[in-house]
Design a protein around this motif. Sequence first.
Motif, PDB file in Angstrom:
ATOM      1  N   GLY A  33       8.145 -26.948 -29.484  1.00 30.90           N
ATOM      2  CA  GLY A  33       7.944 -25.709 -29.909  1.00 30.90           C
ATOM      3  C   GLY A  33       9.285 -24.965 -29.884  1.00 30.90           C
ATOM      4  O   GLY A  33       9.727 -24.084 -31.000  1.00 30.90           O
ATOM      5  N   ARG A  34      10.267 -25.126 -28.884  1.00 31.38           N
ATOM      6  CA  ARG A  34      11.541 -24.402 -29.055  1.00 31.38           C
ATOM      7  C   ARG A  34      12.434 -25.208 -29.996  1.00 31.38           C
ATOM      8  O   ARG A  34      13.223 -24.588 -30.558  1.00 31.38           O
ATOM      9  CB  ARG A  34      12.242 -24.802 -27.505  1.00 31.38           C
ATOM     10  N   SER A  79      -0.887 -31.114 -33.034  1.00 26.16           N
ATOM     11  CA  SER A  79      -0.407 -30.110 -32.006  1.00 26.16           C
ATOM     12  C   SER A  79       0.941 -30.386 -31.361  1.00 26.16           C
ATOM     13  O   SER A  79       1.256 -31.766 -31.440  1.00 26.16           O
ATOM     14  CB  SER A  79      -1.657 -29.827 -30.787  1.00 26.16           C
ATOM     15  N   TYR A  80       1.337 -29.627 -30.542  1.00 27.47           N
ATOM     16  CA  TYR A  80       2.663 -29.799 -29.826  1.00 27.47           C
ATOM     17  C   TYR A  80       2.156 -30.942 -28.736  1.00 27.47           C
ATOM     18  O   TYR A  80       2.904 -31.731 -28.373  1.00 27.47           O
ATOM     19  CB  TYR A  80       3.302 -28.537 -29.156  1.00 27.47           C
ATOM     20  N   GLY A  81       1.136 -30.812 -28.104  1.00 29.97           N
ATOM     21  CA  GLY A  81       0.607 -31.586 -27.022  1.00 29.97           C
ATOM     22  C   GLY A  81       0.369 -33.166 -27.573  1.00 29.97           C
ATOM     23  O   GLY A  81       0.758 -34.166 -27.078  1.00 29.97           O
ATOM     24  N   SER A 129       3.663 -34.549 -28.179  1.00 25.43           N
ATOM     25  CA  SER A 129       4.560 -34.727 -27.004  1.00 25.43           C
ATOM     26  C   SER A 129       3.785 -36.086 -26.437  1.00 25.43           C
ATOM     27  O   SER A 129       4.497 -36.901 -25.946  1.00 25.43           O
ATOM     28  CB  SER A 129       4.155 -33.644 -26.077  1.00 25.43           C
ATOM     29  N   ASP A 177      15.363 -22.954 -30.985  1.00 23.17           N
ATOM     30  CA  ASP A 177      15.775 -22.679 -29.787  1.00 23.17           C
ATOM     31  C   ASP A 177      16.505 -23.878 -28.905  1.00 23.17           C
ATOM     32  O   ASP A 177      16.961 -23.738 -27.787  1.00 23.17           O
ATOM     33  CB  ASP A 177      14.927 -21.823 -28.964  1.00 23.17           C
ATOM     34  N   ARG A 178      16.189 -25.123 -29.198  1.00 25.44           N
ATOM     35  CA  ARG A 178      16.574 -26.308 -28.629  1.00 25.44           C
ATOM     36  C   ARG A 178      17.133 -26.989 -29.818  1.00 25.44           C
ATOM     37  O   ARG A 178      16.810 -27.285 -30.721  1.00 25.44           O
ATOM     38  CB  ARG A 178      15.160 -26.841 -28.041  1.00 25.44           C
ATOM     39  N   PRO A 207       8.318 -32.660 -23.786  1.00 24.75           N
ATOM     40  CA  PRO A 207       7.211 -31.822 -23.554  1.00 24.75           C
ATOM     41  C   PRO A 207       6.801 -30.857 -24.498  1.00 24.75           C
ATOM     42  O   PRO A 207       7.796 -30.517 -25.488  1.00 24.75           O
ATOM     43  CB  PRO A 207       7.570 -30.765 -22.269  1.00 24.75           C
ATOM     44  N   GLY A 208       5.622 -30.518 -24.838  1.00 24.19           N
ATOM     45  CA  GLY A 208       5.114 -29.631 -25.907  1.00 24.19           C
ATOM     46  C   GLY A 208       6.212 -28.314 -26.049  1.00 24.19           C
ATOM     47  O   GLY A 208       6.352 -28.023 -27.133  1.00 24.19           O
ATOM     48  N   TYR A 209       6.027 -27.735 -24.997  1.00 31.49           N
ATOM     49  CA  TYR A 209       6.690 -26.441 -25.196  1.00 31.49           C
ATOM     50  C   TYR A 209       8.265 -26.640 -25.570  1.00 31.49           C
ATOM     51  O   TYR A 209       8.782 -25.840 -26.332  1.00 31.49           O
ATOM     52  CB  TYR A 209       7.014 -25.616 -23.744  1.00 31.49           C
ATOM     53  N   GLN A 210       8.938 -27.823 -25.382  1.00 29.29           N
ATOM     54  CA  GLN A 210      10.175 -28.021 -25.605  1.00 29.29           C
ATOM     55  C   GLN A 210      10.183 -28.277 -27.253  1.00 29.29           C
ATOM     56  O   GLN A 210      11.094 -28.062 -28.186  1.00 29.29           O
ATOM     57  CB  GLN A 210      10.919 -29.368 -25.065  1.00 29.29           C
TER      58      GLN A 210
END
Length: 113
Positions: free
Chosen positions: A51-52, A30-32, A35, A57-58, A46-49
């Motif tokens: 995903g970006r 998972s992203y987590g 991470s 988007d990053r 971070p997991g949300y980064q």
Amino acid sequence: MRAEPRNPPGPAARNARRNIQRLREERRFSYGELSNRLTLAGHPIPGYQLGRLEAGDRRIDVDDLAALAGVLGVTPGELLEPPTVCDNCHGAPPEGFICVRCGTTSLGAWTGT
């Protein structure tokens, strides 16, 4: 509507993004989880980064690339290579085309997505 970035990612960045996502999914991270592994390796993202990053988007910097490669068990160069696991194009669509399955672009005159 999303604004076009001033410095959009090129083919190598798109390849890295797709390879990171493919390898993460193959390893069932998972992203987590990814991470956490990056944090243990000394390069927290971070997991949300993540995903970006996979969504484009990053941007991926060289330190991110090295850390992700190490955690995913590949070399940074392998992350930059066009995907070759696609049954449709085998990582090499005809010049000027984009594979509809994996999103790989040829390195011909037109490489936009």
